[in-house]
Design a protein around this motif. Structure first.
Motif, PDB file in Angstrom:
ATOM      1  N   THR A  31      41.547  28.288  49.458  1.00  0.00           N
ATOM      2  CA  THR A  31      42.274  29.447  48.934  1.00  0.00           C
ATOM      3  C   THR A  31      43.729  29.065  48.686  1.00  0.00           C
ATOM      4  O   THR A  31      44.371  28.440  49.539  1.00  0.00           O
ATOM      5  CB  THR A  31      42.214  30.628  49.908  1.00  0.00           C
ATOM      6  OG1 THR A  31      40.855  31.050  50.067  1.00  0.00           O
ATOM      7  CG2 THR A  31      43.033  31.807  49.385  1.00  0.00           C
ATOM      8  N   ILE A  61      47.356  30.882  47.642  1.00  0.00           N
ATOM      9  CA  ILE A  61      48.109  32.117  47.424  1.00  0.00           C
ATOM     10  C   ILE A  61      49.407  31.731  46.712  1.00  0.00           C
ATOM     11  O   ILE A  61      50.169  30.895  47.207  1.00  0.00           O
ATOM     12  CB  ILE A  61      48.419  32.830  48.747  1.00  0.00           C
ATOM     13  CG1 ILE A  61      47.112  33.222  49.443  1.00  0.00           C
ATOM     14  CG2 ILE A  61      49.286  34.059  48.507  1.00  0.00           C
ATOM     15  CD1 ILE A  61      47.314  33.821  50.825  1.00  0.00           C
ATOM     16  N   ARG A  98      50.314  38.717  38.710  1.00  0.00           N
ATOM     17  CA  ARG A  98      49.357  37.694  38.265  1.00  0.00           C
ATOM     18  C   ARG A  98      49.613  37.378  36.789  1.00  0.00           C
ATOM     19  O   ARG A  98      48.935  37.886  35.897  1.00  0.00           O
ATOM     20  CB  ARG A  98      47.936  38.173  38.486  1.00  0.00           C
ATOM     21  CG  ARG A  98      46.889  37.071  38.330  1.00  0.00           C
ATOM     22  CD  ARG A  98      45.493  37.565  38.636  1.00  0.00           C
ATOM     23  NE  ARG A  98      44.524  36.495  38.475  1.00  0.00           N
ATOM     24  CZ  ARG A  98      44.201  35.609  39.414  1.00  0.00           C
ATOM     25  NH1 ARG A  98      44.779  35.697  40.612  1.00  0.00           N
ATOM     26  NH2 ARG A  98      43.326  34.657  39.195  1.00  0.00           N
ATOM     27  N   VAL A 153      49.853  31.919  37.195  1.00  0.00           N
ATOM     28  CA  VAL A 153      48.750  32.040  38.145  1.00  0.00           C
ATOM     29  C   VAL A 153      47.424  31.716  37.462  1.00  0.00           C
ATOM     30  O   VAL A 153      46.584  30.981  38.005  1.00  0.00           O
ATOM     31  CB  VAL A 153      48.717  33.443  38.767  1.00  0.00           C
ATOM     32  CG1 VAL A 153      47.568  33.567  39.768  1.00  0.00           C
ATOM     33  CG2 VAL A 153      50.046  33.764  39.447  1.00  0.00           C
ATOM     34  N   GLU A 154      47.236  32.269  36.268  1.00  0.00           N
ATOM     35  CA  GLU A 154      45.997  31.999  35.534  1.00  0.00           C
ATOM     36  C   GLU A 154      45.856  30.515  35.227  1.00  0.00           C
ATOM     37  O   GLU A 154      44.762  29.941  35.320  1.00  0.00           O
ATOM     38  CB  GLU A 154      45.980  32.810  34.232  1.00  0.00           C
ATOM     39  CG  GLU A 154      46.071  34.319  34.414  1.00  0.00           C
ATOM     40  CD  GLU A 154      44.839  34.902  35.076  1.00  0.00           C
ATOM     41  OE1 GLU A 154      43.793  34.217  35.069  1.00  0.00           O
ATOM     42  OE2 GLU A 154      44.916  36.026  35.588  1.00  0.00           O
ATOM     43  N   GLU A 168      44.963  28.381  38.354  1.00  0.00           N
ATOM     44  CA  GLU A 168      43.528  28.513  38.640  1.00  0.00           C
ATOM     45  C   GLU A 168      42.706  27.743  37.616  1.00  0.00           C
ATOM     46  O   GLU A 168      41.763  27.010  37.973  1.00  0.00           O
ATOM     47  CB  GLU A 168      43.136  29.985  38.631  1.00  0.00           C
ATOM     48  CG  GLU A 168      41.677  30.227  38.973  1.00  0.00           C
ATOM     49  CD  GLU A 168      41.346  31.713  39.049  1.00  0.00           C
ATOM     50  OE1 GLU A 168      40.486  32.083  39.873  1.00  0.00           O
ATOM     51  OE2 GLU A 168      41.956  32.498  38.301  1.00  0.00           O
ATOM     52  N   SER A 171      39.763  29.626  45.209  1.00  0.00           N
ATOM     53  CA  SER A 171      40.202  31.013  45.034  1.00  0.00           C
ATOM     54  C   SER A 171      41.720  31.029  44.906  1.00  0.00           C
ATOM     55  O   SER A 171      42.427  30.498  45.767  1.00  0.00           O
ATOM     56  CB  SER A 171      39.766  31.863  46.227  1.00  0.00           C
ATOM     57  OG  SER A 171      40.298  33.170  46.133  1.00  0.00           O
ATOM     58  N   GLU A 201      44.949  33.538  44.496  1.00  0.00           N
ATOM     59  CA  GLU A 201      45.372  34.922  44.640  1.00  0.00           C
ATOM     60  C   GLU A 201      46.898  35.002  44.516  1.00  0.00           C
ATOM     61  O   GLU A 201      47.599  33.999  44.605  1.00  0.00           O
ATOM     62  CB  GLU A 201      44.932  35.484  45.996  1.00  0.00           C
ATOM     63  CG  GLU A 201      43.438  35.366  46.251  1.00  0.00           C
ATOM     64  CD  GLU A 201      43.072  35.765  47.669  1.00  0.00           C
ATOM     65  OE1 GLU A 201      43.991  36.192  48.417  1.00  0.00           O
ATOM     66  OE2 GLU A 201      41.893  35.638  48.033  1.00  0.00           O
ATOM     67  N   VAL A 202      47.383  36.222  44.350  1.00  0.00           N
ATOM     68  CA  VAL A 202      48.819  36.479  44.310  1.00  0.00           C
ATOM     69  C   VAL A 202      49.243  37.111  45.623  1.00  0.00           C
ATOM     70  O   VAL A 202      48.551  37.996  46.156  1.00  0.00           O
ATOM     71  CB  VAL A 202      49.171  37.406  43.122  1.00  0.00           C
ATOM     72  CG1 VAL A 202      50.645  37.791  43.143  1.00  0.00           C
ATOM     73  CG2 VAL A 202      48.836  36.734  41.801  1.00  0.00           C
ATOM     74  N   ASP A 258      50.643  39.502  48.165  1.00  0.00           N
ATOM     75  CA  ASP A 258      50.877  40.942  48.163  1.00  0.00           C
ATOM     76  C   ASP A 258      51.449  41.332  49.516  1.00  0.00           C
ATOM     77  O   ASP A 258      50.746  41.250  50.534  1.00  0.00           O
ATOM     78  CB  ASP A 258      49.574  41.692  47.896  1.00  0.00           C
ATOM     79  CG  ASP A 258      49.787  43.197  47.769  1.00  0.00           C
ATOM     80  OD1 ASP A 258      50.909  43.670  48.029  1.00  0.00           O
ATOM     81  OD2 ASP A 258      48.818  43.900  47.408  1.00  0.00           O
ATOM     82  N   ARG A 282      49.402  43.554  51.886  1.00  0.00           N
ATOM     83  CA  ARG A 282      48.125  43.118  52.459  1.00  0.00           C
ATOM     84  C   ARG A 282      48.360  42.010  53.466  1.00  0.00           C
ATOM     85  O   ARG A 282      49.305  41.219  53.344  1.00  0.00           O
ATOM     86  CB  ARG A 282      47.197  42.596  51.358  1.00  0.00           C
ATOM     87  CG  ARG A 282      46.768  43.650  50.349  1.00  0.00           C
ATOM     88  CD  ARG A 282      46.007  43.020  49.211  1.00  0.00           C
ATOM     89  NE  ARG A 282      44.913  42.169  49.683  1.00  0.00           N
ATOM     90  CZ  ARG A 282      44.253  41.319  48.920  1.00  0.00           C
ATOM     91  NH1 ARG A 282      44.588  41.180  47.648  1.00  0.00           N
ATOM     92  NH2 ARG A 282      43.274  40.590  49.414  1.00  0.00           N
ATOM     93  N   THR A 340      43.858  27.370  53.599  1.00  0.00           N
ATOM     94  CA  THR A 340      44.689  28.237  52.766  1.00  0.00           C
ATOM     95  C   THR A 340      46.072  27.625  52.605  1.00  0.00           C
ATOM     96  O   THR A 340      46.744  27.301  53.591  1.00  0.00           O
ATOM     97  CB  THR A 340      44.816  29.642  53.386  1.00  0.00           C
ATOM     98  OG1 THR A 340      43.521  30.226  53.522  1.00  0.00           O
ATOM     99  CG2 THR A 340      45.674  30.538  52.504  1.00  0.00           C
TER     100      THR A 340
END
Length: 583
Positions: free
Chosen positions: A439, A441, A447, A451-452, A455, A468, A470-471, A473, A476, A486
Motif C-alpha cells: 500500500t 499513501i 487524487r 496520484v493516478e 499508480e 494499492s 491511496e490519498v 485523508d 481517516r 505501507t
C-alpha cells in the motif's frame, strides 16, 4: 569590418532569394566571411533547426518519464503495440477523438519499448521539423532569408517550446508540425502548365495533413475559421487590384481545411456517440463573462512573460503602416489573424497552461521576424542615415524585453528536469521497496494526476499489479494491518514559481498538508527515503508590473519578487508505517 561591408552583407541577407548580389566588388568582400556554396547558405538560413536540437540535449541527457500522463501514454502505446486498437476509436467518456496522438507514441514504443530517451528523441525530431517548416513557409510567402531565419530563431527560444518538448503526452508539438505541413503545399503555388494536377495534389496533401492535425488534437479545427479569415483578407486585397493567384490559393486552402473538418466529424460520428461538448474533458468550455475575464488575466501573464518584446515592435509596424511602407504586411496580417484565433479559442477554457501557447508562438515568431528583418533591411545604404531616432528607441526596448525571456525559459527547463529527476528517483525507490500487494499513501490535497500516474507507473512499468495507491485523508485512520507493507510519500517544495511548467503540487496548500501528516504519523512511522533537487532561479517576472491594476487576481494573488533569484527545491519524503506501533 567597415560599415560599408556590413551594410552590403545586410543587403545580401534580405534579398528575396539565396543568391549573391551581382556586384563583383561586394562579392570579393562578402565571400571573405560568408559561405561560398549554396548548400552552406541554406544551412545558415535553417540553422535555428540545429539550435532546436541543441536545446533538446539536456533533456536527452536526463530522460525521465514524468507524472503527467506519461504512464497512461505508455500503457496505451503498449496496448496498441500488442494489437489492442480500441483507444483509437476514441475516448468516449472524455468526448475526445485523437487517434494520431496515440499512434505517434505507439510508433516510438514499437521501436524502442519503454525507453524515455527514445520518446524525447522523437520530440526533438518533431521540433526540428517545426522549425524547418516555419522557415520554409516564411520564405515561400515572400519573406527574405533573414526574416525566415529570425522567425525560426524567435520560435526556438520562445517560452512554450520548453514544456512542449521537455515533457511527453503534449499533442501541440505534433499538431503544430502537421498544421505547418498543411500550409506548405499552397505557399508560393503558381498557375501554369499542369496547374490542375499541382493544385489538386496540393489540396489533397493539405487536407490530409489538416485532418491528421485535428486527429492529434481537436483544436486544429480552428484551421477552418482561420482559412476563412485569410480568404476574406485576400478578397479585399484582390478588390483593391491585388493578387488574383493569392485569392485562388487562399480559396483552395479554405477548401482543404473544410474537407478536413468534414471528414473529422464523419469519423468522429462513426466511433463516438458523445457530442463534441458532451464529454468530461470536452465540456470544459464555458462562454461566460467571468470565465473569459479570468482567462484573459491568465493569458495576459503568459503573453507578457513570453512576448512583451512584441509591443515596441508592433509600434514600429503601425507607424510603417501609416507611412505606407508596410512591405512586411503580407507576413504580419495572416500571422495576426492566426495568433488572435488561437488565443480566442482558449479564452473560454477552464484553465491556461503555457504549452497551449505553442500555436500562438508560431504566429508571434513570424510577426517578430518580419518586423525585425524589415528594420535590418533598411540599414542598407542611404536609408540608414535617414532612419528616425525614435525608431531606434523602440528597437532597443524590444531587444531588452526579449532578453528577459531567456533566463525565464532557462529556469523553466531546469525546473522541469529537476522535478522529473526527483519523481523518477522516488518511483525507483517505491518500485524496489513495495511488495506487489503493498500500500502506498500519497500525501497530497486530492487524487490528482500525480496520484493516478504513480499508480499507473507502479502497475505498468514496474510490474506491481496489485499495489494499492491511496490519498492521505486526515479524517481517516492510517492502515493498522501489520501484514501489509505501507509506505507514505509526501511532497517537499519551496519557492515554487507561478508562471512556469506544471507541477502536481501547490506549495502553499502542500505545506499545510505536510504539517497535518506529521501529526498523524508521529510515533507510527519512520523516515525511509528522501530525495531533493534544487537550483537557483533566475526569473524576470514582468507580469508583476500589472499587479497594482489587477489586485489579488490571477498570478497576483501571491507576492513574488520582480527579479526572482530564490532557491527552488522539490523532492519527496517517504516514510515506512509501523502499524504495530499504533497506540
Amino acid at each position: 569590418m567597415s560599415p560599408q561591408v556590413l551594410q552590403r552583407i545586410l543587403g545580401y541577407a534580405t534579398q528575396p532569394a539565396l543568391v549573391l548580389p551581382p556586384s563583383k566588388n561586394f562579392e570579393a568582400e562578402a565571400l571573405r566571411i560568408m559561405p561560398r556554396s549554396r548548400t552552406a547558405q541554406i544551412l545558415l538560413t535553417y540553422s535555428p533547426a540545429i539550435l532546436a536540437f541543441v536545446l533538446m540535449l539536456p533533456r536527452l541527457g536526463s530522460a525521465e518519464f514524468g507524472l503527467f500522463d506519461d504512464g497512461e501514454t505508455l500503457l496505451v502505446a503498449e496496448e496498441i503495440d500488442g494489437g489492442d486498437w480500441d483507444i483509437l476509436s476514441g475516448e468516449a467518456s472524455a468526448g475526445r477523438f485523437r487517434p494520431m496522438n496515440w499512434l505517434q507514441y505507439s510508433l516510438v514504443y514499437s521501436l524502442s519499448g519503454p525507453q524515455p530517451a527514445a520518446f524525447f528523441l522523437w520530440n526533438a525530431l518533431v521540433l526540428v521539423v517545426i522549425i524547418v517548416e516555419l522557415i520554409a513557409l516564411v520564405k515561400l510567402c515572400g519573406g527574405s532569408p533573414l526574416q525566415a531565419w529570425l522567425s525560426g530563431f524567435f520560435l526556438v527560444l520562445s517560452g512554450p517550446i520548453v514544456e512542449n518538448a521537455y515533457t511527453l503526452s503534449k499533442p501541440e508539438l505534433l499538431q503544430s508540425a502537421l498544421l505547418l505541413g498543411g500550409l506548405l503545399p499552397f505557399a508560393g503555388l503558381r498557375t501554369g502548365q499542369g496547374a490542375f494536377l499541382r493544385w489538386g495534389t496540393s489540396g489533397l496533401v493539405s487536407a490530409i495533413l489538416f485532418l491528421c492535425a485535428i486527429l492529434t488534437k481537436e483544436t486544429a479545427l480552428l484551421m477552418l475559421p482561420i482559412a476563412i479569415a485569410w480568404l476574406m483578407a485576400a478578397y479585399l486585397r484582390f478588390r483593391r487590384g491585388g493578387d488574383a493567384e493569392g485569392l485562388r490559393r487562399t480559396f483552395a486552402l479554405a477548401l482543404a481545411a473544410l474537407a478536413a473538418a468534414v471528414v473529422f466529424f464523419i469519423l468522429r460520428g462513426q466511433f463516438l456517440e458523445v457530442s463534441l461538448a458532451g464529454g468530461t474533458y470536452s465540456n470544459n468550455l464555458e462562454l461566460s463573462l467571468p470565465r473569459v475575464r479570468d482567462s484573459a488575466i491568465r493569458w495576459s501573464g503568459w503573453l507578457i512573460r513570453n512576448f512583451a518584446f512584441l509591443a515596441p515592435l508592433g509600434l514600429l509596424a503601425l507607424i510603417d503602416l501609416t507611412k505606407g511602407r508596410m512591405e512586411q504586411g503580407r507576413l504580419i496580417l495572416p500571422s495576426l489573424l492566426w495568433t488572435a484565433a488561437w488565443i480566442a479559442i482558449y479564452l473560454p477554457w477552464e484553465f491556461t497552461v503555457e504549452y497551449y501557447m505553442l500555436p500562438v508562438a508560431l504566429g508571434i515568431s513570424v510577426i517578430a521576424g518580419a518586423i525585425v528583418g524589415s528594420v535590418l533591411h533598411r540599414l542598407r545604404g542611404s536609408e540608414a542615415a535617414g532612419r528616425p531616432r525614435w525608431e531606434w528607441a523602440a528597437i532597443l526596448p524590444a531587444l531588452f524585453l526579449w532578453l528577459t525571456t531567456l533566463p525565464n525559459n532557462l529556469s523553466n527547463a531546469r525546473q522541469q528536469l529537476a522535478v522529473d529527476e526527483a519523481n523518477a528517483e522516488m518511483m525507483d525507490y517505491l518500485a524496489a521497496g513495495l511488495p506487489p500487494a503493498g500500500t502506498l499513501i500519497v500525501n497530497i490535497q486530492q487524487r490528482n494526476e500525480y496520484v493516478e500516474e504513480i499508480e499507473s507507473q507502479l502497475r505498468g512499468l514496474h510490474g506491481l499489479r496489485e499495489v494499492s495507491v491511496e490519498v492521505f485523508d486526515p479524517q481517516r485512520d492510517l492502515p493498522a494491518d501489520a501484514s501489509v507493507e505501507t509506505l507514505i510519500a509526501s511532497h517537499a517544495v519551496s519557492n515554487q514559481p507561478l508562471l512556469a511548467v506544471r507541477m502536481g503540487v501547490v506549495q502553499g496548500t502542500q505545506r499545510e498538508w505536510n504539517e497535518t501528516l506529521q501529526g498523524a504519523i508521529k510515533g507510527r512511522a519512520e523516515p525511509a527515503f528522501e530525495v531533493e533537487r534544487s537550483f537557483r532561479l533566475w526569473i524576470v517576472d514582468l507580469p508583476r508590473l500589472l499587479c497594482p491594476l489587477l489586485g489579488d487576481r490571477g498570478y497576483c494573488r501571491e507576492a513574488r519578487p520582480l527579479i526572482d533569484d530564490r532557491v527552488f527545491s522539490y523532492g519527496w519524503d517517504v516514510y515506512r508505517l509501523d502499524a504495530a506501533a499504533q497506540e
